[in-house]
Write an enzyme that holds these catalytic residues in place. Sequence first.
Site, PDB file in Angstrom:
ATOM      1  N   ARG A 109       0.884  -1.176   0.000  1.00 53.92           N
ATOM      2  CA  ARG A 109       0.000   0.000   0.000  1.00 53.92           C
ATOM      3  C   ARG A 109       0.913   1.214   0.000  1.00 53.92           C
ATOM      4  NH1 ARG A 109      -5.155   1.391   3.740  1.00 53.92           N
ATOM      5  NH2 ARG A 109      -6.041   0.101   2.092  1.00 53.92           N
TER       6      ARG A 109
ATOM      7  N   HIS B   8      -7.456   0.902  -6.317  1.00 46.08           N
ATOM      8  CA  HIS B   8      -7.613   0.029  -5.146  1.00 46.08           C
ATOM      9  C   HIS B   8      -8.274  -1.269  -5.640  1.00 46.08           C
ATOM     10  CE1 HIS B   8      -7.774  -1.232  -1.119  1.00 46.08           C
ATOM     11  NE2 HIS B   8      -8.630  -0.373  -0.589  1.00 46.08           N
TER      12      HIS B   8
ATOM     13  N   GLN C 263     -10.093  -3.874  -3.360  1.00 44.67           N
ATOM     14  CA  GLN C 263     -11.384  -3.372  -2.868  1.00 44.67           C
ATOM     15  C   GLN C 263     -12.481  -3.635  -3.892  1.00 44.67           C
ATOM     16  OE1 GLN C 263     -12.079  -1.766   0.200  1.00 44.67           O
ATOM     17  NE2 GLN C 263     -14.139  -2.227  -0.513  1.00 44.67           N
TER      18      GLN C 263
ATOM     19  N   ASP D 167     -17.456   7.031  -1.062  1.00 48.65           N
ATOM     20  CA  ASP D 167     -16.183   6.905  -0.343  1.00 48.65           C
ATOM     21  C   ASP D 167     -15.886   8.260   0.298  1.00 48.65           C
ATOM     22  OD1 ASP D 167     -13.699   6.066   0.583  1.00 48.65           O
ATOM     23  OD2 ASP D 167     -12.704   6.208  -1.375  1.00 48.65           O
TER      24      ASP D 167
ATOM     25  N   CYS E 236     -16.404   1.557   0.939  1.00 51.75           N
ATOM     26  CA  CYS E 236     -15.212   0.712   1.162  1.00 51.75           C
ATOM     27  C   CYS E 236     -14.747   0.767   2.610  1.00 51.75           C
ATOM     28  CB  CYS E 236     -14.095   1.141   0.226  1.00 51.75           C
ATOM     29  SG  CYS E 236     -13.627   2.867   0.437  1.00 51.75           S
TER      30      CYS E 236
ATOM     31  N   ARG F  32     -13.312  -8.666   1.525  1.00 48.76           N
ATOM     32  CA  ARG F  32     -11.889  -8.403   1.238  1.00 48.76           C
ATOM     33  C   ARG F  32     -11.086  -9.676   1.508  1.00 48.76           C
ATOM     34  NH1 ARG F  32      -9.860  -3.254   1.555  1.00 48.76           N
ATOM     35  NH2 ARG F  32      -7.962  -4.261   0.848  1.00 48.76           N
TER      36      ARG F  32
END
Length: 307
Positions: free
Chosen positions: A102, A129, A132, A224, A264, A292
Site C-alpha cells: 500500500r 484500489h 477493494q 467513499d 469501502c 476483502r
Amino acid sequence: MAQKDFITIRSYSAAEIRHLIDLALDIKANPVKYSDILRGKALAMIFEKPSLRTRVTFDVGIHQLGGFSIYLSPAEINLGKRESVADVARNLERMVQGIMARTFSHKVVEELGSHAHVPVINGLTDYNHPCQAMADYLTLLEVKKKLSGIKLAYVGDGNNVAVSLIHGAARLGVHLAVATPPGYEPNPEVVAWARAHGVETGCTIDLTQDPSEAVHEADAVYTDVWTSMGQEAESALRLRIFRPYQVDEELFSKARPDAVFMHCLPAHRGEEATDAVIESPRSVVFQQAENRLHAQKAIMAALMGQR
Ligand code: CP
Ligand code: NVA
C-alpha cells in the site's frame, strides 16, 4: 494466471476476473479445502499508509491458506529513502513468496512488480484500489445474483476506489454512473479505456454532476471519503465542495427500492454518508469488508499457488 502481479484489474481479462470471483466464492464456501495450499509461504506486507481492513484481511487470509505474513510499517523500511524501491524488491524476492504493498505513488507498486520475481499485490495506491473493487463486485454478485447489466451509482470523489470500480465494471458488464463535483471526475484516461474495452461486456460509464441522476434506478449506491489518505491539507475545501454529494436517506430513496448501500470504509459518518444510510438494513458495508478476505485469498491462491 498468466500475470505475475495483481496491480490493476485492467490487466486481467474478463474471464480471469470472473475466475477470481468464482474462486473467491468457492474459498468462502469451502475454506478448509484451501487451508494448506500456501503452506509455509511468506507474504511481506508493505504499508506507507494506515489500514484496518487491508492489513487484517491479508494477514488472516495468508494464515488461512497455510502461509504467514510479515508486516513492514512505514518507518520500518522507509521505501525509496532508506533503500531504493528496486533494491527492496530484489531483497524481498529472495526471502518471501509474495509482496503486498500500500503506497502513496502507484509507480512504487509498479516498480516493485517489475523488479521482484515474486507476485506483487496492490493494497491501494493514489491511482487505484483493485482488491477493494474485487470484494465489492463479489458482494454485488452475492446480493444481486448477477453482475452483468446491473446499475451501480458511485457518488462523490472520482478517486482510487472509483478507478478500480470503473476497471471492474468494464470487465464485468456493469452499468456505472458516476456523480462528482466539477473538477473531481475520475481519471479521464480510465473512463475512455472502460468505454472502449467495456463494449464487449455491455458496460456503460456515465458521468454527471447530478447525484440524483446517477442514483436513479440504481441497484447499488456507492460512496467513499471526500478526502483520501494523503490529501488531508485539502480537507476543509473538500468538505464544502462535496457537501451536495452526501448520500442521505433522500438521495438513497431515489435508487431502486431494493438498492444496497456500499462504502469501502473507513466512513466519515455525517460527511459522505449519513448514519441512517450506513446503518440501513440495505447497507452491505460490513459484507464488503468481510469479502476483502475471501477476494484476496483468491488472488493469493491464484498468484502464489497457481489456482
Ligand atoms: N477499505 C480499506 O482498504 O480499508 P483500510 O484502509 O482500513 O485497509
Ligand atoms: N479513497 C480512500 C480509500 C481508503 C480505503 C483513500 O485512499 O484514503
